[in-house]
Design a protein around this motif. Sequence first.
Motif, mmCIF file in Angstrom:
data_model
loop_
_atom_site.group_PDB
_atom_site.id
_atom_site.type_symbol
_atom_site.label_atom_id
_atom_site.label_comp_id
_atom_site.label_asym_id
_atom_site.label_seq_id
_atom_site.Cartn_x
_atom_site.Cartn_y
_atom_site.Cartn_z
ATOM 1 N N VAL A 178 -8.204 4.627 -1.881
ATOM 2 C CA VAL A 178 -8.917 5.085 -0.691
ATOM 3 C C VAL A 178 -8.482 6.517 -0.398
ATOM 4 C CG1 VAL A 178 -9.383 4.697 1.754
ATOM 5 C CG2 VAL A 178 -8.985 2.738 0.232
ATOM 6 N N ALA A 214 -9.487 4.485 9.152
ATOM 7 C CA ALA A 214 -9.243 4.381 7.710
ATOM 8 C C ALA A 214 -8.107 3.415 7.402
ATOM 9 C CB ALA A 214 -8.941 5.761 7.132
ATOM 10 N N SER A 215 -7.125 3.315 8.299
ATOM 11 C CA SER A 215 -6.015 2.387 8.068
ATOM 12 C C SER A 215 -6.472 0.936 8.185
ATOM 13 C CB SER A 215 -4.885 2.669 9.064
ATOM 14 O OG SER A 215 -4.359 3.970 8.871
ATOM 15 N N TYR A 222 -3.596 5.089 -0.740
ATOM 16 C CA TYR A 222 -4.344 5.530 0.428
ATOM 17 C C TYR A 222 -3.840 6.912 0.840
ATOM 18 C CZ TYR A 222 -5.223 5.457 5.581
ATOM 19 O OH TYR A 222 -5.553 5.757 6.878
ATOM 20 N N THR A 225 -8.638 0.166 5.113
ATOM 21 C CA THR A 225 -7.820 -0.053 3.918
ATOM 22 C C THR A 225 -7.151 -1.415 3.959
ATOM 23 O OG1 THR A 225 -7.411 2.326 3.682
ATOM 24 C CG2 THR A 225 -5.893 0.851 2.565
ATOM 25 N N THR A 227 -13.686 8.130 3.045
ATOM 26 C CA THR A 227 -14.013 7.898 4.457
ATOM 27 C C THR A 227 -14.192 9.225 5.197
ATOM 28 O OG1 THR A 227 -11.663 7.776 5.043
ATOM 29 C CG2 THR A 227 -12.784 5.698 4.502
ATOM 30 N N ASP A 286 -9.074 9.439 2.281
ATOM 31 C CA ASP A 286 -9.618 9.973 3.526
ATOM 32 C C ASP A 286 -9.551 11.495 3.392
ATOM 33 O OD1 ASP A 286 -10.498 10.456 6.061
ATOM 34 O OD2 ASP A 286 -8.757 9.609 7.093
ATOM 35 N N CYS A 338 3.652 -1.275 4.010
ATOM 36 C CA CYS A 338 3.232 0.120 3.895
ATOM 37 C C CYS A 338 4.406 0.943 3.368
ATOM 38 C CB CYS A 338 2.776 0.661 5.252
ATOM 39 S SG CYS A 338 2.213 2.377 5.195
ATOM 40 N N VAL A 350 0.848 -1.200 0.000
ATOM 41 C CA VAL A 350 0.000 0.000 0.000
ATOM 42 C C VAL A 350 0.877 1.242 0.000
ATOM 43 C CG1 VAL A 350 -1.640 1.368 1.348
ATOM 44 C CG2 VAL A 350 -1.962 -1.096 1.141
ATOM 45 N N ALA A 375 -3.142 -0.944 -3.084
ATOM 46 C CA ALA A 375 -4.003 0.176 -2.678
ATOM 47 C C ALA A 375 -3.194 1.456 -2.652
ATOM 48 C CB ALA A 375 -4.629 -0.067 -1.310
#
Length: 282
Positions: free
Chosen positions: A107, A224-225, A79, A228, A141, A109, A34, A6, A77
């Motif tokens: 995603v 949100a984490s 994010y 995701t 989100t 936020d 991440c 991500v 993803a």
Amino acid sequence: MMTPRVAAIHDMSGFGRCSLTVAIPILSAMGIQCCPLPTAFLSTHTGGFEGFTFLDMTDEMPKVSTHWKQLGLSFQALYSGFLGSERQIGIVEDFIRDFRAPGTVVVVDPVMGDHGRVYQTYTPAMCAGTAHLAAQADVITPNLTEAALLLDIPYEDLPTGEAGCREIVERLSLDGKRSVVLTGASAEEGETGAVCYDASTGRVEVVETQRVPREFHGTGDVFASVLTGALVQGASLTEAARAAVDFVRLCAERTAAEGLPMREGVDFEPLLGTLTTWANRG
């Protein structure tokens, strides 16, 4: 199988448990690599602290993106969260165009404010740009304040109750083009959670849990984490929202029992083990 990856486009606050200091450990616990793309470095987050430092990373972001493209990196993803300048909005839009691929979930936020107030580092132009960025997302989100900003209506004019929340997420879906998870929403007294519009099914679902009678900074980033991470590991939108709601409640319960100040965020680190069951789901 390769560990899913991500790209997390957020600020990093040295103290206060939010943004990247939340996203990195949560996604890692869920079995996901991440890769942070910092938008700014702050000594603390902006809620409840005075005199914080702010290092704008706008000029560095395209260089990171270019290097990642040269390396041929791919992500399951993309994010994004708190942005540090108006110019970063276009940079993130370019990043999405460059790295979005079949199967990549985007995603956004749309971090802009809370409790009816816009964060002090966000200008009207940044709020308008964030709405444009959110239009590129597969999932957004927002909290109620951010929903009002995205809909361009006064916070006080938001529809209320379960019916109102359902109306909000349907309006935010852009006629069913994107999924919406409205956070901090509740259908019953004493409950809190999320109201979800799933673009893949066209259904609205309410995911709730018992409200902890305290507030903490950073819970939106925690939520949100987890959301995701669960989506990357194959969960449906409602399953992902349930995982996020439950984890935030656990963190809030622990932190409230400890009596930590609101500005320190939630004491989530000792609870990361509860998320490791997601590591083998993908």
